[in-house]
Design an enzyme around this catalytic site. Structure first.
Site, PDB file in Angstrom:
ATOM      1  N   LYS A   1      -6.615   5.415   2.695  1.00 49.02           N
ATOM      2  CA  LYS A   1      -7.609   5.170   2.933  1.00 49.02           C
ATOM      3  C   LYS A   1      -9.178   4.378   1.430  1.00 49.02           C
ATOM      4  O   LYS A   1      -9.356   3.528   1.971  1.00 49.02           O
ATOM      5  CB  LYS A   1      -8.597   5.831   4.117  1.00 49.02           C
ATOM      6  CG  LYS A   1     -10.182   5.150   4.523  1.00 49.02           C
ATOM      7  CD  LYS A   1     -10.896   6.219   5.435  1.00 49.02           C
ATOM      8  CE  LYS A   1     -12.181   6.003   5.772  1.00 49.02           C
ATOM      9  NZ  LYS A   1     -13.213   5.876   4.572  1.00 49.02           N
TER      10      LYS A   1
ATOM     11  N   GLN B   1      -5.420  13.358   2.806  1.00 50.96           N
ATOM     12  CA  GLN B   1      -6.524  13.352   1.741  1.00 50.96           C
ATOM     13  C   GLN B   1      -7.349  12.191   2.128  1.00 50.96           C
ATOM     14  O   GLN B   1      -8.207  12.172   1.075  1.00 50.96           O
ATOM     15  CB  GLN B   1      -6.214  14.339   0.818  1.00 50.96           C
ATOM     16  CG  GLN B   1      -5.107  15.060   0.256  1.00 50.96           C
ATOM     17  CD  GLN B   1      -4.754  14.864  -0.984  1.00 50.96           C
ATOM     18  OE1 GLN B   1      -5.397  16.052  -1.591  1.00 50.96           O
ATOM     19  NE2 GLN B   1      -3.245  14.983  -1.636  1.00 50.96           N
TER      20      GLN B   1
ATOM     21  N   VAL C   1       1.080  -1.243   0.226  1.00 46.76           N
ATOM     22  CA  VAL C   1      -0.422   0.081   0.017  1.00 46.76           C
ATOM     23  C   VAL C   1       1.217   1.214  -0.289  1.00 46.76           C
ATOM     24  O   VAL C   1       1.844   1.764   0.836  1.00 46.76           O
ATOM     25  CB  VAL C   1      -1.225   0.348   1.281  1.00 46.76           C
ATOM     26  CG1 VAL C   1      -1.845   1.306   1.243  1.00 46.76           C
ATOM     27  CG2 VAL C   1      -1.649  -1.500   1.532  1.00 46.76           C
TER      28      VAL C   1
ATOM     29  N   TYR D   1      -5.181   1.378  10.107  1.00 48.80           N
ATOM     30  CA  TYR D   1      -6.037   0.060   9.796  1.00 48.80           C
ATOM     31  C   TYR D   1      -7.163  -0.817  10.611  1.00 48.80           C
ATOM     32  O   TYR D   1      -7.918  -1.143  10.083  1.00 48.80           O
ATOM     33  CB  TYR D   1      -5.292  -1.362   9.709  1.00 48.80           C
ATOM     34  CG  TYR D   1      -3.913  -1.057   8.627  1.00 48.80           C
ATOM     35  CD1 TYR D   1      -4.750  -0.929   7.187  1.00 48.80           C
ATOM     36  CD2 TYR D   1      -3.070  -1.217   8.136  1.00 48.80           C
ATOM     37  CE1 TYR D   1      -4.049  -1.088   5.765  1.00 48.80           C
ATOM     38  CE2 TYR D   1      -2.010  -0.642   6.960  1.00 48.80           C
ATOM     39  CZ  TYR D   1      -2.312  -0.383   6.123  1.00 48.80           C
ATOM     40  OH  TYR D   1      -2.261  -0.229   4.703  1.00 48.80           O
TER      41      TYR D   1
END
Length: 242
Positions: free
Chosen positions: A191, A187, A178, A221
């Site tokens: 997510k 921003q 990720v 997470y």
């Protein structure tokens, strides 16, 4: 493509370590905690699916209702689009920037090097990097696209984020790598990236999803409904000793 600026609320983004460095920096294997809710969604879309056993992810020990007892939804969730505009903003000079999520298309490994360098990931052989992308079950990207007035067709496109998932194509998937460019963090893009990958996996009937997280971003997470060590299950690792 549709605009979903609301999907990008202000969530703190994080430094994510790559899978090759998780031996030193990551000691948590995380799983989504809303087990029954998400499995129920998957079963509603695929009524013939009923998990009989499982490893790691969603808890196979809890009894699962048969599809006949599940409440009917008015309509199934629509498939995840290949491209989706997450953020759209216009500069003082009229230049338009769009942040685009994509779950399709190829990634140029040379384009991937710059954002990897920015987050401090160690460089990996390009041939292996290309193989890891090719053999992934799902690869998602974030691109920044700049459009200047009167220059249609000359858009400037830059890779600013990615994540990928491997899977057995039936029960289990693991999210890897990720990544969000530091200049675009803060921003809600990280997510949105993870949530859309989870959604895509659930729509493909994969209900056990795990990932590796640096100890500094476990809370990030957990806010996305991942749970460390469900039912006491522990991640086990084997490494060669030199």
């Amino acid at each position: 493509m549709r605009t979903l600026s609301a999907a990008c609320a202000s969530y703190p983004l994080c430094r994510i370590v790559s899978f090759e460095s998780c031996r030193q920096a990551s000691d948590k294997l995380l799983f989504p905690c809303n087990v029954r809710e998400q499995l129920a969604k998957a079963r509603r879309m695929h009524k013939g699916y009923r998990p009989k056993a499982g490893f790691w992810g969603f808890n196979p020990l809890n009894p699962v209702e048969s599809p006949s007892t599940l409440p009917e939804e008015e309509e199934d969730e629509e498939p995840l689009p290949q491209e989706l505009v997450l953020i759209q903003r216009t500069g003082p000079d009229g230049t338009l920037e769009e942040i685009i999520f994509s779950s399709g298309g190829d990634i140029d490994v040379y384009d991937l090097q710059a954002p990897c360098d920015k987050v401090g990931w160690p460089r990996r052989p390009l041939s292996k990097l290309a193989a890891s992308l090719k053999n992934s079950y799902l690869v998602a990207t974030l691109h920044s696209v700049w459009k200047s007035p009167g220059t249609q067709g000359n858009d400037q496109k830059k890779l600013i984020g990615m994540a990928r998932a491997t899977s057995d194509h039936a029960f289990n998937a693991t999210i890897w790598d990720v990544l969000v460019d530091p200049s675009y963090q803060g921003q809600g893009l990280g997510k949105a990236l993870v949530e859309k990958i989870i959604r895509a996996l659930l729509q493909r009937d994969i209900g056990s999803i795990s990932l590796f997280a640096d100890s500094q971003v476990v809370e990030f997470y957990q806010n996305l409904r991942f749970e460390p060590d469900p039912e006491g299950i522990k991640g086990m690792f084997w490494y060669p000793k030199y």
